[in-house]
Design a protein around this motif. Structure first.
Motif, PDB file in Angstrom:
ATOM      1  N   THR A   3       0.842  -1.191   0.000  1.00  0.00           N
ATOM      2  CA  THR A   3       0.000   0.000   0.000  1.00  0.00           C
ATOM      3  C   THR A   3       0.875   1.237   0.000  1.00  0.00           C
ATOM      4  O   THR A   3       1.864   1.309   0.736  1.00  0.00           O
ATOM      5  CB  THR A   3      -0.927   0.011   1.221  1.00  0.00           C
ATOM      6  N   ARG A  30       0.418   5.550   0.083  1.00  0.00           N
ATOM      7  CA  ARG A  30      -0.458   6.704   0.254  1.00  0.00           C
ATOM      8  C   ARG A  30       0.384   7.973   0.139  1.00  0.00           C
ATOM      9  O   ARG A  30       1.312   8.184   0.915  1.00  0.00           O
ATOM     10  CB  ARG A  30      -1.147   6.668   1.618  1.00  0.00           C
ATOM     11  N   ASP A  63      -2.949  13.841   1.614  1.00  0.00           N
ATOM     12  CA  ASP A  63      -3.400  14.347   2.908  1.00  0.00           C
ATOM     13  C   ASP A  63      -4.541  13.483   3.432  1.00  0.00           C
ATOM     14  O   ASP A  63      -5.217  12.772   2.676  1.00  0.00           O
ATOM     15  CB  ASP A  63      -3.873  15.801   2.794  1.00  0.00           C
ATOM     16  N   ARG A  64      -4.745  13.592   4.754  1.00  0.00           N
ATOM     17  CA  ARG A  64      -5.913  12.970   5.384  1.00  0.00           C
ATOM     18  C   ARG A  64      -6.897  14.079   5.732  1.00  0.00           C
ATOM     19  O   ARG A  64      -6.606  14.954   6.561  1.00  0.00           O
ATOM     20  CB  ARG A  64      -5.498  12.185   6.628  1.00  0.00           C
ATOM     21  N   THR A 110     -10.208  10.735   5.678  1.00  0.00           N
ATOM     22  CA  THR A 110     -10.130  10.070   4.381  1.00  0.00           C
ATOM     23  C   THR A 110      -8.826  10.452   3.688  1.00  0.00           C
ATOM     24  O   THR A 110      -8.429  11.624   3.706  1.00  0.00           O
ATOM     25  CB  THR A 110     -11.322  10.475   3.486  1.00  0.00           C
ATOM     26  N   ASP A 111      -8.160   9.454   3.120  1.00  0.00           N
ATOM     27  CA  ASP A 111      -6.923   9.703   2.386  1.00  0.00           C
ATOM     28  C   ASP A 111      -7.245  10.340   1.041  1.00  0.00           C
ATOM     29  O   ASP A 111      -7.999   9.781   0.231  1.00  0.00           O
ATOM     30  CB  ASP A 111      -6.159   8.396   2.158  1.00  0.00           C
ATOM     31  N   ASN A 133      -3.543   7.121  -3.971  1.00  0.00           N
ATOM     32  CA  ASN A 133      -3.653   5.910  -3.153  1.00  0.00           C
ATOM     33  C   ASN A 133      -3.462   4.705  -4.060  1.00  0.00           C
ATOM     34  O   ASN A 133      -4.214   4.528  -5.028  1.00  0.00           O
ATOM     35  CB  ASN A 133      -5.010   5.835  -2.460  1.00  0.00           C
ATOM     36  N   ASP A 135      -2.724   0.446  -4.257  1.00  0.00           N
ATOM     37  CA  ASP A 135      -2.680  -0.893  -3.662  1.00  0.00           C
ATOM     38  C   ASP A 135      -2.298  -1.876  -4.761  1.00  0.00           C
ATOM     39  O   ASP A 135      -2.967  -1.948  -5.800  1.00  0.00           O
ATOM     40  CB  ASP A 135      -4.031  -1.293  -3.068  1.00  0.00           C
ATOM     41  N   GLU A 140      -6.210   5.043  -6.974  1.00  0.00           N
ATOM     42  CA  GLU A 140      -7.205   6.084  -6.728  1.00  0.00           C
ATOM     43  C   GLU A 140      -6.499   7.429  -6.656  1.00  0.00           C
ATOM     44  O   GLU A 140      -5.563   7.608  -5.878  1.00  0.00           O
ATOM     45  CB  GLU A 140      -7.952   5.816  -5.421  1.00  0.00           C
ATOM     46  N   GLN A 158     -12.698  12.057  -7.339  1.00  0.00           N
ATOM     47  CA  GLN A 158     -11.780  10.921  -7.382  1.00  0.00           C
ATOM     48  C   GLN A 158     -11.863  10.213  -8.732  1.00  0.00           C
ATOM     49  O   GLN A 158     -12.878  10.251  -9.420  1.00  0.00           O
ATOM     50  CB  GLN A 158     -12.075   9.933  -6.252  1.00  0.00           C
TER      51      GLN A 158
END
Length: 726
Positions: A389, A391, A394-395, A423-424, A428, A430, A448, A468
Motif C-alpha cells: 500500500t 499513500r 493528505d488525510r 479520508t486519504d 492511493n 494498492d 485512486e 476521485q
C-alpha cells in the motif's frame, strides 16, 4: 568572510581591546573546528582497511575530544558492532580448527568490545563448556545428557560387496547367511516364526537383500547397533512396539503468520499420517516424533515449502497531463455614440455647437497555450501474494453522525454530536503481485487519485467535496514490461463571439466586426506500471525429485548405499565414530543468474549439493575471469547449518588470478548432515561486459577437519552486458 570595522578615532585602550578580541576569535575558532578531526580521519582510513579495532580506537579518541559531535557518535557505534563481529568470526574459524582457547579469547574480546552482542556472550559460554568437557570427560556413572545423545544407529557392515545368494532353506538360516556375507550379527524377535523360503539374489546390496527376504517372510528389520540387526514379525502391534522412534525440531525461516505454519503442519500430518507433531508459533518451529523415515520425509517437505517468497519491485509513474488553450481574434468595436447640445436656440446652432463621440475599435489577437504535468514516481516492493500500500497526499476530516439543531431559538454548536472520520486524499495505490514460473507477473492493482474540489456548508459545518478517479485492474505482464493504465480523460471546449449583430456572422469579415474566443481544456491521467522480479522462488532439483516412500501402510525411505570402495575397513573393534564420508551419488549444481547482469551490478549464485551423506565440512575452489567478475563474498547456505549449528567459513581470495579457495566446517562433535540443500551462496560483482566460464571444484585445504567432496566439478558460463542508460 567576516569584515570588522573599527573606529580608530576613539580612545587607544578601546581600540587595542577590540584588536585583542579579534585575534582571540581568529585563533580560537579554527581550534574548535578541528577538534578530533585528525583522529576521525585516521579512523576512516583504518575502517577502509577493515581494521575495525584501530578504527574504533581512533573514533573513540575523536569523541573524547568533542563528546557532543553526533558524527563521531555514529562512527563509534558502527565500528563497535563491526569490530565485535570481526572477533566473533575469528573465533568461529579457530574453534572449527579445534583451537578452543584461542577461540575463547576472540569471543571474550568481542563481548568486551560490544557487551550488547548476544552472539559473543553465547559463544563464550559454549566454548568454555567445550574446554571443560575436554579437560574432564564425564564418567560412566553420570546420568546421560542431551548433548551426549546420538541419532538412530546406522548399519555399518564390514563389507559392502554385492551379494549373490541362491538357496532354499529355513528363513532364519537365510537371514543369518546374508548377515555373515556382510559381517553383521542377526537377532530374531521371540515371536518370530521361521518358515521355509526360496531366494535367488544376484548383485544386490545388503539392505536390498534384507528387504527382499523380509517381503517373503512378512517381517521387518531394524539396526540395533552398527553391526547388529533385529528381525521382527510385521504386525501392527510389533510395528508400534519395535519401530525406531526419533524426535527432531525444525525451525522455519520463511513462514510469517501462524496460519502459514499450520499449513505446513497440516501437509505433513496428511501426507505422512504423523500423529505426534506439534507447532510452536512463538519460535516458528515444528517438533516431530516418528520413525526415522517419516522424520526424514517431513524434513524434505519442510525444505520444499519453507522457501523465501518471490519479491517484486513495481516502478509506478502517475502522470496528470493537462492542456489549456485559449485563442482570441478580431476587432471588437466599442459602440458608444453621444451628442451634446448647448443650452441655446436652434437658430443659433452652428458646427461649433455640436459634439459627437464616434465608436472605438479594439484589436484582439491573443493565443494562450499551457501544459501542466504532475508526475509522481514511487517504487513499491512487495512479496508474492502480499498487498503493498502506498499513500501520497493528505488525510481530510469528514464530519459524520448527527447534527443537533437549536432549541427555542437558542444557538447550539453544530459540533456537539458530530464525529469526524479521516479520508486519504491524493494518490492511493494498492498492488498485490503474483510471480509465475514463466517470468510473468500478475498484478492486482487499485489506483485512486482524489482531490478536494470545493467546500459545501452542511448544517453549519463546511464539508469537502472530493473528486476521485479510480482504476482497478488484474493484469499479467512479463518481467520488465511497461503497462499504461489510461482512459481517464476529460475535455471541455467553449466558443464565444461578441460583436455587432449581423456583421459578426459574416464569414471571414466577422473578425473585423467581432471578437471570437475559443477555449479548450483537456485533462488526462495516466498510470504507468513496470514490474521487476528481485527475488525468485528457489526450487532445486531435490525439491522436484520423486522418492520411493514405501507402501500405504508402511512409510519407508530408500537411500543410496555407499559402495565397498568407500567403506572404512577394519575389525569391529575399530573407532566407534569413524569420520563420515559423502556418498558416491553426491553432486554439486550451479545455476546461471535469472537475468544477465550488467556492468557494475552485484548478483548472487546459489551452489546446491545433492545426495550428500554425513557431510561435516567441505573445501571448494572457485575459478573465473577476474576481468569480467569480482568475487565479493562467499556465505554458507542452510545445508551445513542444519540443527542450528554455526558454520565457519574461511576464504582465500586471489583477485589477480581469479581463484578463490573456501572451506566450510561444522563444529566438532556436531555430526555430519545428509541429503541436499544450499551449500553456499556466492556473491559476484560484474566488472565489465564479457563472458567468463565459472567453475567450482572440490578441493582439500590440508585441514584434518576438511573433507574432499566425492563429486564432479560444477560449472556454468556468466555473460555480463553493457550498463543500461535508463
Amino acid at each position: 568572510m567576516l569584515r570588522f570595522f573599527i573606529n580608530l578615532h576613539g580612545s587607544l585602550p578601546r581600540t587595542l581591546l577590540c584588536l585583542g578580541l579579534l585575534v582571540a576569535i581568529g585563533t580560537a575558532a579554527p581550534t574548535a573546528y578541528a577538534r578530533g578531526e585528525d583522529e576521525y580521519k585516521a579512523g576512516q582510513q583504518a575502517e577502509s582497511r577493515q581494521d575495525y579495532d584501530e578504527a574504533l580506537a581512533q573514533y573513540q579518541r575523536a569523541l573524547q575530544a568533542e563528546p557532543t559531535n553526533v558524527q563521531y557518535m555514529v562512527a563509534v557505534s558502527r565500528t563497535r558492532f563491526q569490530a565485535s563481529q570481526m572477533h566473533v568470526e575469528r573465533g568461529h574459524r579457530l574453534r572449527a580448527q579445534e583451537n578452543l582457547q584461542e577461540a575463547l579469547t576472540e569471543y571474550e574480546m568481542a563481548a568486551a568490545i560490544d557487551p550488547s552482542n548476544p552472539v559473543a556472550r553465547q559463544e563464550v559460554v559454549r566454548t568454555r563448556a567445550l574446554i571443560e568437557a575436554q579437560a574432564a570427560p564425564p564418567s560412566a556413572e553420570e546420568a546421560p545428557q542431551v548433548e551426549e545423545a546420538v541419532g538412530p544407529p546406522q548399519l555399518e557392515p564390514l563389507s559392502r560387496q554385492p551379494i549373490d545368494l541362491r538357496m532354499t532353506n529355513d528363513s532364519k538360516v537365510v537371514f543369518t547367511t546374508i548377515g555373515r556375507l556382510a559381517g553383521i550379527n542377526v537377532l530374531f524377535d521371540p515371536d518370530y516364526t521361521a518358515q521355509r523360503v526360496t531366494v535367488e539374489l544376484n548383485n544386490v546390496t545388503l539392505e536390498d537383500a534384507l528387504d527382499q527376504v523380509s517381503v517373503l517372510t512378512k517381517t521387518f528389520w531394524k539396526p540395533l547397533t552398527r553391526n547388529t540387526i533385529l528381525v521382527i514379525p510385521d504386525t501392527a502391534v510389533k510395528r508400534r512396539e519395535q519401530e525406531q522412534q526419533v524426535i527432531k525440531s525444525f525451525y522455519l525461516s520463511n513462514t510469517i503468520t501462524p496460519q502459514e505454519l499450520t499449513e505446513v503442519v497440516t501437509a505433513i500430518r496428511t501426507l505422512l499420517e504423523t500423529r505426534r507433531i506439534q507447532q510452536i508459533n512463538s519460535m516458528n518451529a515444528i517438533i516431530i516424533r516418528d520413525t526415522p523415515d517419516k522424520v526424514a520425509l517431513a524434513e524434505k517437505i519442510i525444505r520444499d515449502v519453507d522457501k523465501a517468497k518471490s519479491e517484486v519491485v513495481v516502478d509506478v509513474a502517475v502522470m496528470e497531463v493537462r492542456r489549456d488553450k485559449t485563442r482570441q481574434l478580431g476587432l471588437a468595436p466599442n459602440i458608444q455614440a453621444s451628442a451634446s447640445l448647448p443650452a441655446t436656440t436652434v437658430g443659433d446652432l452652428s458646427a461649433n455647437n455640436i459634439s459627437v463621440t464616434l465608436p472605438s475599435i479594439q484589436l484582439n489577437a491573443l493565443l494562450s497555450d499551457s501544459h501542466t504535468r504532475i508526475l509522481q514516481r514511487p517504487e513499491i516492493r512487495a512479496s508474492d501474494g502480499q498487498k503493498a500500500t502506498l499513500r501520497i497526499g493528505d488525510r481530510i476530516p469528514i464530519a459524520t453522525g448527527s447534527f443537533q439543531p437549536g432549541v427555542g431559538g437558542a444557538v447550539v454548536s453544530p459540533l456537539v454530536q458530530t464525529q469526524f472520520q479521516y479520508t486519504d486524499v491524493g494518490v492511493n495505490l494498492d498492488i498485490t503481485p503474483k510471480v509465475h514460473a514463466d517470468s510473468e507477473i500478475t498484478l492486482k492493482v487499485r489506483v485512486e487519485i482524489s482531490a478536494v474540489t470545493q467546500q459545501v456548508d452542511i448544517g453549519g459545518i463546511k464539508q469537502p467535496i472530493i473528486g476521485q478517479r479510480v482504476i482497478e485492474h488484474d493484469i499479467r505482464l512479463r518481467e520488465g514490461e511497461i503497462n499504461i493504465l489510461g482512459g481517464i480523460f476529460q475535455q471541455q471546449k467553449v466558443e464565444s463571439v461578441s460583436g455587432i449583430p449581423g456583421l459578426a456572422q459574416i464569414p471571414l469579415l466577422r473578425y473585423l466586426f467581432s471578437n471570437v474566443s475559443d477555449t479548450i481544456a483537456e485533462d488526462e491521467v495516466l498510470i504507468v506500471l513496470q514490474p521487476h522480479v528481485v527475488r525468485r522462488l528457489d526450487i532445486t532439483a531435490l525439491n522436484r525429485m520423486t522418492l520411493d516412500v514405501g507402501t500405504e501402510n508402511v512409510v519407508r525411505l530408500r537411500t543410496a548405499q555407499p559402495s565397498s570402495e568407500e567403506t572404512p575397513s577394519g575389525p569391529p573393534g575399530g573407532p566407534s565414530n569413524p569420520a563420515p564420508l559423502p556418498g558416491p551419488g553426491a553432486r554439486l549444481r550451479l545455476s546461471t543468474p535469472a537475468s544477465l547482469p550488467q556492468a557494475g551490478e552485484t548478483f548472487e549464485l546459489p551452489l546446491e549439493v545433492e545426495n550428500a551423506q554425513g557431510m561435516l565440512s567441505a573445501a571448494l575452489e572457485v575459478a573465473y575471469d577476474p576481468r569480467v567478475l569480482r568475487l565479493v563474498r562467499v556465505a554458507s547456505g542452510d545445508f551445513l547449518g542444519q540443527g542450528n549449528q554455526p558454520v565457519a567459513v574461511v576464504e582465500r581470495i586471489e583477485e589477480s588470478s581469479g581463484k578463490t579457495s573456501v572451506s566450510f566446517s561444522r563444529p566438532p562433535n556436531s555430526g555430519g548432515v545428509s541429503g541436499g540443500g544450499t551449500l553456499a551462496v556466492i556473491t559476484f560483482q560484474a566488472n565489465q561486459p564479457g563472458t567468463t566460464p565459472l567453475k567450482i571444484s572440490p578441493a582439500n585445504d590440508g585441514s584434518p577437519s576438511s573433507q574432499r567432496l566425492s563429486v564432479e566439478s560444477a560449472q556454468t558460463t556468466i555473460t555480463v552486458r553493457e550498463k543500461s542508460l535508463n
